[in-house]
Design an enzyme around this catalytic site. Structure first.
Site, PDB file in Angstrom:
ATOM      1  N   GLY A  85      -7.627  -7.907   3.548  1.00 30.28           N
ATOM      2  CA  GLY A  85      -8.540  -8.089   4.679  1.00 30.28           C
ATOM      3  C   GLY A  85      -7.962  -8.856   5.844  1.00 30.28           C
ATOM      4  O   GLY A  85      -8.653  -9.134   6.814  1.00 30.28           O
ATOM      5  N   LYS A  98       0.828  -1.204   0.000  1.00 30.65           N
ATOM      6  CA  LYS A  98       0.000   0.000   0.000  1.00 30.65           C
ATOM      7  C   LYS A  98       0.863   1.253   0.000  1.00 30.65           C
ATOM      8  O   LYS A  98       0.680   2.159  -0.824  1.00 30.65           O
ATOM      9  CB  LYS A  98      -0.882  -0.034   1.249  1.00 30.65           C
ATOM     10  CG  LYS A  98      -2.091   0.822   1.157  1.00 30.65           C
ATOM     11  CD  LYS A  98      -3.037   0.466   2.283  1.00 30.65           C
ATOM     12  CE  LYS A  98      -3.753  -0.847   2.030  1.00 30.65           C
ATOM     13  NZ  LYS A  98      -4.243  -1.519   3.191  1.00 30.65           N
ATOM     14  N   ARG A 131      -3.750   2.396   8.068  1.00 32.21           N
ATOM     15  CA  ARG A 131      -3.929   1.122   7.356  1.00 32.21           C
ATOM     16  C   ARG A 131      -2.684   0.256   7.420  1.00 32.21           C
ATOM     17  O   ARG A 131      -1.568   0.755   7.361  1.00 32.21           O
ATOM     18  CB  ARG A 131      -4.213   1.385   5.882  1.00 32.21           C
ATOM     19  CG  ARG A 131      -5.533   2.050   5.614  1.00 32.21           C
ATOM     20  CD  ARG A 131      -5.565   2.499   4.175  1.00 32.21           C
ATOM     21  NE  ARG A 131      -6.794   3.192   3.874  1.00 32.21           N
ATOM     22  CZ  ARG A 131      -7.848   2.624   3.281  1.00 32.21           C
ATOM     23  NH1 ARG A 131      -7.785   1.370   2.919  1.00 32.21           N
ATOM     24  NH2 ARG A 131      -8.939   3.303   3.048  1.00 32.21           N
ATOM     25  N   ARG A 190       6.735 -47.548 -18.687  1.00 26.89           N
ATOM     26  CA  ARG A 190       6.930 -48.646 -17.723  1.00 26.89           C
ATOM     27  C   ARG A 190       6.231 -49.871 -18.302  1.00 26.89           C
ATOM     28  O   ARG A 190       5.006 -49.976 -18.232  1.00 26.89           O
ATOM     29  CB  ARG A 190       6.300 -48.284 -16.380  1.00 26.89           C
ATOM     30  CG  ARG A 190       6.996 -47.161 -15.610  1.00 26.89           C
ATOM     31  CD  ARG A 190       6.180 -46.846 -14.368  1.00 26.89           C
ATOM     32  NE  ARG A 190       6.898 -46.066 -13.378  1.00 26.89           N
ATOM     33  CZ  ARG A 190       6.677 -44.769 -13.147  1.00 26.89           C
ATOM     34  NH1 ARG A 190       5.778 -44.100 -13.859  1.00 26.89           N
ATOM     35  NH2 ARG A 190       7.347 -44.137 -12.199  1.00 26.89           N
ATOM     36  N   TYR A 192      16.708 -33.390 -19.947  1.00 28.45           N
ATOM     37  CA  TYR A 192      15.245 -33.470 -20.079  1.00 28.45           C
ATOM     38  C   TYR A 192      14.604 -33.970 -18.796  1.00 28.45           C
ATOM     39  O   TYR A 192      15.247 -34.620 -17.974  1.00 28.45           O
ATOM     40  CB  TYR A 192      14.840 -34.349 -21.269  1.00 28.45           C
ATOM     41  CG  TYR A 192      15.106 -35.825 -21.091  1.00 28.45           C
ATOM     42  CD1 TYR A 192      14.136 -36.673 -20.582  1.00 28.45           C
ATOM     43  CD2 TYR A 192      16.340 -36.380 -21.434  1.00 28.45           C
ATOM     44  CE1 TYR A 192      14.367 -38.022 -20.418  1.00 28.45           C
ATOM     45  CE2 TYR A 192      16.585 -37.735 -21.280  1.00 28.45           C
ATOM     46  CZ  TYR A 192      15.599 -38.552 -20.767  1.00 28.45           C
ATOM     47  OH  TYR A 192      15.833 -39.881 -20.581  1.00 28.45           O
ATOM     48  N   SER A 200      18.811 -42.109 -17.177  1.00 28.16           N
ATOM     49  CA  SER A 200      17.552 -41.512 -16.751  1.00 28.16           C
ATOM     50  C   SER A 200      17.490 -41.695 -15.238  1.00 28.16           C
ATOM     51  O   SER A 200      17.562 -42.822 -14.738  1.00 28.16           O
ATOM     52  CB  SER A 200      16.383 -42.216 -17.442  1.00 28.16           C
ATOM     53  OG  SER A 200      15.191 -41.630 -17.018  1.00 28.16           O
ATOM     54  N   ARG A 244      11.234 -48.829 -20.900  1.00 21.98           N
ATOM     55  CA  ARG A 244      11.980 -49.471 -19.818  1.00 21.98           C
ATOM     56  C   ARG A 244      11.623 -50.952 -19.767  1.00 21.98           C
ATOM     57  O   ARG A 244      10.432 -51.302 -19.713  1.00 21.98           O
ATOM     58  CB  ARG A 244      11.631 -48.811 -18.488  1.00 21.98           C
ATOM     59  CG  ARG A 244      12.430 -49.404 -17.346  1.00 21.98           C
ATOM     60  CD  ARG A 244      12.119 -48.733 -16.048  1.00 21.98           C
ATOM     61  NE  ARG A 244      10.821 -49.143 -15.538  1.00 21.98           N
ATOM     62  CZ  ARG A 244      10.285 -48.650 -14.427  1.00 21.98           C
ATOM     63  NH1 ARG A 244      10.918 -47.701 -13.762  1.00 21.98           N
ATOM     64  NH2 ARG A 244       9.117 -49.071 -13.985  1.00 21.98           N
ATOM     65  N   MET A 302      -5.344  -8.035   7.840  1.00 23.60           N
ATOM     66  CA  MET A 302      -4.864  -7.243   8.970  1.00 23.60           C
ATOM     67  C   MET A 302      -5.795  -6.053   9.174  1.00 23.60           C
ATOM     68  O   MET A 302      -6.686  -5.803   8.380  1.00 23.60           O
ATOM     69  CB  MET A 302      -3.438  -6.801   8.713  1.00 23.60           C
ATOM     70  CG  MET A 302      -2.466  -7.950   8.827  1.00 23.60           C
ATOM     71  SD  MET A 302      -0.794  -7.431   8.539  1.00 23.60           S
ATOM     72  CE  MET A 302      -0.845  -6.905   6.868  1.00 23.60           C
ATOM     73  N   ASP A 350      13.043 -44.180  -6.731  1.00 24.78           N
ATOM     74  CA  ASP A 350      13.835 -45.211  -6.060  1.00 24.78           C
ATOM     75  C   ASP A 350      15.123 -44.636  -5.486  1.00 24.78           C
ATOM     76  O   ASP A 350      15.588 -45.070  -4.436  1.00 24.78           O
ATOM     77  CB  ASP A 350      14.152 -46.360  -7.038  1.00 24.78           C
ATOM     78  CG  ASP A 350      13.020 -47.376  -7.054  1.00 24.78           C
ATOM     79  OD1 ASP A 350      12.574 -47.769  -5.957  1.00 24.78           O
ATOM     80  OD2 ASP A 350      12.557 -47.735  -8.145  1.00 24.78           O
ATOM     81  N   ARG A 374      -2.646  -1.316  -6.459  1.00 29.81           N
ATOM     82  CA  ARG A 374      -1.803  -2.512  -6.300  1.00 29.81           C
ATOM     83  C   ARG A 374      -2.058  -3.436  -7.475  1.00 29.81           C
ATOM     84  O   ARG A 374      -3.067  -3.267  -8.185  1.00 29.81           O
ATOM     85  CB  ARG A 374      -2.107  -3.229  -4.988  1.00 29.81           C
ATOM     86  CG  ARG A 374      -3.519  -3.712  -4.913  1.00 29.81           C
ATOM     87  CD  ARG A 374      -3.844  -4.311  -3.563  1.00 29.81           C
ATOM     88  NE  ARG A 374      -5.266  -4.593  -3.474  1.00 29.81           N
ATOM     89  CZ  ARG A 374      -5.893  -4.899  -2.372  1.00 29.81           C
ATOM     90  NH1 ARG A 374      -5.252  -4.962  -1.240  1.00 29.81           N
ATOM     91  NH2 ARG A 374      -7.186  -5.168  -2.373  1.00 29.81           N
ATOM     92  N   CYS A 389      13.174 -39.151 -14.576  1.00 24.03           N
ATOM     93  CA  CYS A 389      11.858 -39.727 -14.862  1.00 24.03           C
ATOM     94  C   CYS A 389      11.068 -40.069 -13.605  1.00 24.03           C
ATOM     95  O   CYS A 389       9.975 -40.590 -13.687  1.00 24.03           O
ATOM     96  CB  CYS A 389      11.968 -40.927 -15.785  1.00 24.03           C
ATOM     97  SG  CYS A 389      12.836 -42.288 -15.024  1.00 24.03           S
ATOM     98  N   HIS A 429     -15.275  -9.647  -0.302  1.00 25.43           N
ATOM     99  CA  HIS A 429     -14.174 -10.449   0.231  1.00 25.43           C
ATOM    100  C   HIS A 429     -14.151 -11.847  -0.404  1.00 25.43           C
ATOM    101  O   HIS A 429     -13.109 -12.320  -0.861  1.00 25.43           O
ATOM    102  CB  HIS A 429     -14.354 -10.544   1.759  1.00 25.43           C
ATOM    103  CG  HIS A 429     -13.353 -11.416   2.424  1.00 25.43           C
ATOM    104  ND1 HIS A 429     -13.600 -12.728   2.731  1.00 25.43           N
ATOM    105  CD2 HIS A 429     -12.078 -11.171   2.797  1.00 25.43           C
ATOM    106  CE1 HIS A 429     -12.539 -13.244   3.298  1.00 25.43           C
ATOM    107  NE2 HIS A 429     -11.588 -12.325   3.350  1.00 25.43           N
TER     108      HIS A 429
HETATM  109  C1  PEP Z   1      11.893 -44.138 -10.195  1.00 26.82           C
HETATM  110  O1  PEP Z   1      12.270 -44.978  -9.406  1.00 26.82           O
HETATM  111  O2  PEP Z   1      12.085 -42.929 -10.047  1.00 26.82           O
HETATM  112  C2  PEP Z   1      11.153 -44.547 -11.394  1.00 26.82           C
HETATM  113  C3  PEP Z   1      10.807 -43.675 -12.313  1.00 26.82           C
HETATM  114  O3  PEP Z   1      10.789 -45.826 -11.467  1.00 26.82           O
HETATM  115  P1  PEP Z   1       9.529 -46.465 -10.727  1.00 26.82           P
HETATM  116  O4  PEP Z   1       8.762 -45.355 -10.121  1.00 26.82           O
HETATM  117  O5  PEP Z   1       8.776 -47.193 -11.763  1.00 26.82           O
HETATM  118  O6  PEP Z   1      10.181 -47.355  -9.735  1.00 26.82           O
HETATM  119 MG    MG Z   2      12.294 -47.054 -10.023  1.00 22.30          MG
END
Ligand code: PEP
Ligand code: MG
Length: 934
Positions: free
Chosen positions: A159, A80, A150, A627, A908, A821, A683, A161, A826, A406, A888, A521
């Site tokens: 609203g 403000k 204020r 998977r 990626y 990857s 995989r 405070m 895990d 604002r 992944c 409000h």
């Molecule tokens: C992981 O372990 O991050 C993975 C992508 O494999 P999953 O979740 O299938 O074990």
């Molecule tokens: Mg895994």
């Protein structure tokens, strides 16, 4: 003791007349360059910035002239105060005043919740200047100066405070004000408002007690609006107010205006740690140390007759983002009435009035001169801030004053449209546009809307205050929301909401109010929270006694289902079907900007044509994790898969593998066709076997029947396969070591499918490896099948890095493969030694006790798991400079983890299809860290 500079820093003045304007500005500025850089960073960085700022302020004794206040610091002045300082800089009509900065608030807490005398002395000195600037006197004749006091934190907390208006009135000054303005009614009406606010905020008396008095008086006088109460009635109201104060506190509120002011400042500092504000900060991840500023201004009055009014205005439509003014006003009223939602305001534009078929004249029609000036100033402010502005204004006897500006809260759709429009208008660049959209907003845009192909029963309409559709059970008591929302979606139905309802609003799926307008409000808060909201559904009566809603002839008991469509304002009976929103043009443009800015590729985790198709619609660069064990999730395929697992003798297993080959080839081919040559990382099998076998005797018997095998044989094999710790058991690459034929079948299916499609970019991935020798062993299986099946089809091989040993061995594994990857699920499980299936039972306690900031399965543990990943990246790349590295695990869709992945140069990320847009945005936003971190 406080030093002189600190004291000066607590006060920041925005002036009015030239005299005032020429006085030196009591504000030190900090290192501008660092400020500019740091401001654009996340909360984590702002902590560092805060330290730096505090350290650097005393070293920079620079005082700047009043007119240079464009350098004002929002974290010190609050939102403000900052807006006012900027408007003052622009020479806009703002009531004169000053701001006690957030340093003052921190000092208040540091000193054990007391206002330092040194600050108070400065306040008194500022009041003297204010008297000079306005020609009025605080607490005395001939024209008493009234103040608005204020709160205002850096991040706006609407609203949450306290705020006090009309401060400076007592029995004597009210009488004086009546003389000075020749309007005793106005003076006593202001006095009544002040007592009401002061008593509830400072003395803690229930506000409703005062509302009741006014309601009774309105009924007795037979008037609909407070403005209809005459002088006599106001005297009677004030007498009754004083009695309420006496009955509740055994004292009167202070007649000494300086005492009023001091207590008001303290109350605002104290409200920083009030329950409403604390809840709001927790919900919105606002730093508890930020503190609030206090802005003290000379009052202007929207309640001085029919040439006075008060209102709010957005420079663009906050629901749709359309570049048209949007707002409301009330004639002869003060701002609090508008915000409270107790009265129905009028629209400011003709177009706005027509859109909701309101019969009351718009500001544009009824007050064209004021409207034109307001429009001009509003557009100037938008250009200055390069952001949609939410402006509060008051007209006192024909003169326009701006009270606040604002950045306006807006719906997700509006946010994207405004950001894109502003890029097109040349107001901001693409990077800024991307930073302005947050993840919640993207999620909302991917939310569903009403399915038009169904018959629905619309019960009534209200104002479409915040877009989106929500179905849920009706709950009218906020205190019941928390418990119910654990099991059901809840629609919170209220007359109007107040800041005290913030916790229950956060838990509700949608909000429906029977009173209030589009800036009430409920509307503002719901829009910010991204929840559907309908306001002012006046056809609904809440019958608390009988616990039901009355809508025309329909009686809906609490607990029954309704659906609200915040986009149209329709209240619909029961639960209804919804459909996914089609991306609107600006969303597509916005995602285009995101794509241009990000460096990392974004892929999706998908194993069905359906998921792949959704992912493709979000513009993926390929599939980063297919998977294969998930491809057997349909009943028939699961039966085949189970059969294969359960066959103990090699020939029988080979036979069932042949059956599976057909199924796999069919599914791979369909995926390849869907992807049209985009890369797909397949995989090879990684089934923790326990997940695929039945455990209950009834299920085991059914399976035996299905497979045509004797029950004891099946039961015996299940027992044989049983593992004490299956997650660390016979899964992943280990399956290929014991049953090479399983992977051979999969690879054969892959190459045979590849032969039958026009184009495919095949990447074969090995799960759960921990050593180079494993990789060599499995690569041999693959290459043997490749040579036999499709020697001319190119393919790549990679491994998952999801065990600490694999990360430690990155340098020996990398030369054998094309890509890593990182399986962060895990890798988190095995690095922390916390089961990914059971961790939730105790990770909560770690967070509650402050031992872990985040659930490591949601946001990557940078120091532990992150360090291993970083090491694998560095060592893997130095052993194989062509190595491509992706993520992944679930962290591939988590913005804060993505920020880290960008910082260590991951190529990626791959996440579930509906996270793709968020992951892309996070990748684009993370680019601002790139140079700093690497
Ligand atoms: C992981 O372990 O991050 C993975 C992508 O494999 P999953 O979740 O299938 O074990
Ligand atoms: Mg895994």
């Amino acid at each position: 003791m406080l030093n002189k500079k600190q004291i000066k820093n607590w006060l920041y003045r925005f002036g009015y007349d030239t005299d005032y304007a020429n006085s030196p500005l009591s504000k030190a500025i900090c290192d501008e360059q660092f400020l500019g850089e740091a401001k654009s960073r996340t909360a984590e960085y702002s902590a560092v910035f805060e330290e730096h700022r505090q350290a650097s302020t005393p070293k920079l004794p620079l005082e700047i002239e009043f007119r240079k206040r464009a350098h004002a610091d929002r974290s010190l002045l609050g939102n403000k105060g900052y807006g006012l300082a900027q408007m003052s800089y622009l020479g806009f009509p703002i009531p004169p005043g000053f701001t006690i900065t957030t340093d003052g608030c921190r000092n208040y807490y540091d000193q054990g919740q007391t206002l330092a005398e040194t600050i108070w002395d400065q306040v008194v000195a500022e009041i003297k200047l204010l008297e000079k600037a306005t020609g009025k006197q605080f607490g005395s004749a001939p024209f008493p100066l009234l103040l608005s006091v204020r709160s205002g934190a850096k991040t706006s907390m609407p609203g949450m405070m306290d705020t006090l208006l009309n401060l400076g009135l007592n029995d004597e000054t009210t009488e004086l004000l009546g003389h000075a303005t020749q309007d005793a009614r106005f003076a006593y009406d202001s006095y009544r408002r002040f007592i009401e606010m002061y008593s509830s905020i400072i003395m803690g008396i229930d506000h409703h007690l005062f509302v009741e008095v006014v309601e009774e008086m309105k009924a007795a006088e037979n008037v609909h609006h407070e403005a209809g109460l005459g002088l006599g009635a106001l005297h009677a109201v004030i007498d009754r107010y004083k009695k309420i104060v006496w009955a509740h506190t055994g004292t009167t509120y202070p007649q000494d205006v300086f005492e009023q002011l001091r207590k008001a400042i303290v109350a605002i500092f104290a409200s920083w740690n009030g329950p409403r504000a604390v809840t709001y900060r927790t919900l919105n991840h606002i730093n508890d140390q930020a503190g609030t500023a206090v802005t003290i201004q000379s009052m202007v009055f929207g309640n001085r007759g029919t040439d006075s009014l008060t209102g709010v205005l957005f420079t663009r439509n906050p629901s749709t983002g359309e570049p048209t003014l949007f707002g409301e006003y009330l004639i002869n009223a003060q701002g609090e009435e508008l915000v409270s939602g107790l009265v129905t305001p009028r629209q400011i534009t003709r177009q706005g009035r027509q859109a909701i078929q309101d019969k009351q004249a718009s500001l544009e029609e009824a007050y064209p001169v004021v409207f034109n000036e307001l429009r001009h100033l509003a557009m100037e402010l938008e250009s200055h801030f390069k952001e949609m502005q939410d402006i509060e204004y008051t007209v006192e006897q024909g003169k326009l004053w701006l009270l606040q500006t604002r950045n306006g809260k807006r719906s997700a759709k509006a946010a994207v449209k405004i950001a894109v429009d502003m890029v097109c208008e040349g107001k901001i660049d693409a990077e800024e546009a991307v930073q302005r959209i947050d993840y919640n907003q993207i999620e909302q845009l991917l939310h569903a809307t009403l399915d038009a192909h169904q018959s629905i029963e619309i019960l009534t309409h209200g104002l479409p205050a915040a877009p989106g559709v929500a179905s849920g059970v009706i709950v009218c008591a906020p205190e019941e929301v928390a418990a119910l929302s654990k099991t059901e979606n809840v629609i919170l139905v209220r007359g109007e909401t107040s800041p005290d309802d913030i916790g229950s609003m956060a838990k509700a799926a949608g909000i429906l109010t029977t009173k209030g307008g589009m800036t009430a409000h409920a509307a503002v808060v719901a829009r910010g929270m991204g929840k559907p909201c309908i306001c002012g559904a006046r056809g609904i009566t809440i019958d608390m006694e009988n616990r039901l809603l009355l809508i025309g002839q329909t009686k809906l008991p609490m607990g029954s289902y309704v659906t609200i469509d915040g986009t149209t304002g329709a209240v619909i009976k029961g639960k209804v079907a919804t459909v996914q929103q089609k991306p609107f043009p600006e969303f597509v443009t916005f995602m285009g900007l995101v794509d241009q800015l990000k460096r990392m590729e974004v892929r999706a985790n998908a194993e069905t044509v359906q998921d792949a198709t959704v992912a493709l619609s979000f513009g993926i660069a390929g599939i980063g994790l297919c998977r294969t064990e998930h491809m057997f999730f349909n009943v028939d395929d699961m039966r085949l898969f189970r059969k294969m697992i359960l066959m103990s003798d090699a020939t029988a297993r080979l036979n069932s593998l042949r059956e599976l080959l057909v199924v796999q080839k069919r599914d791979f081919k369909a995926l390849f066709q869907t992807l049209h040559g985009l890369p797909i990382t397949v995989r090879l099998l990684d089934p923790p076997l326990h997940e695929f076998l039945p455990h209950h005797p009834k299920e085991i018997a059914e399976l035996a029947l299905q497979l045509g095998c004797p029950l004891d044989e099946v039961a015996g094999r299940i027992e044989e396969l049983d593992e004490v710790n299956p997650m660390l058991g016979h899964r992943g690459a280990r399956l290929a070591i014991t049953f090479p034929e399983m992977y051979a079948m999969q690879v054969q299916a892959l190459f045979e499918a590849a032969l039958e499609v026009e184009q495919v970019a095949l990447e074969i991935m090995l799960p759960l490896v921990f050593d180079a020798k494993e990789v060599i062993f499995i690569k041999n299986i693959i290459e043997t099948v490749h040579q036999k099946t499709a020697p001319h089809i190119p393919y790549k091989v990679g491994v998952m890095i999801e065990l600490p040993r694999a990360a430690l061995q990155a340098a020996t594994i990398a030369p054998l493969v094309d890509f890593f990857s990182i399986g962060t699920n895990d890798l988190t499980q095995t690095t922390l030694g916390i089961s990914r299936d059971d961790g939730a039972k105790f990770l909560d306690s770690y967070q509650q006790k402050g031992l872990l900031q985040d659930d490591p399965f949601v946001t990557l543990d940078r120091e532990g798991v992150g360090a291993l990943i970083h090491m694998a990246v560095v060592e893997g790349r130095s052993a194989n400079p062509n190595l491509k590295i992706g993520i992944c695990g679930e962290h591939g869709g988590d913005p804060r983890s993505i920020e880290f992945f960008e910082s260590i140069g991951i190529d990626y990320i791959s996440c579930s299809p509906y996270r793709v847009a968020i992951a892309k945005l996070a990748a684009a936003k993370a680019m601002r860290f790139t140079d700093v971190r690497r």
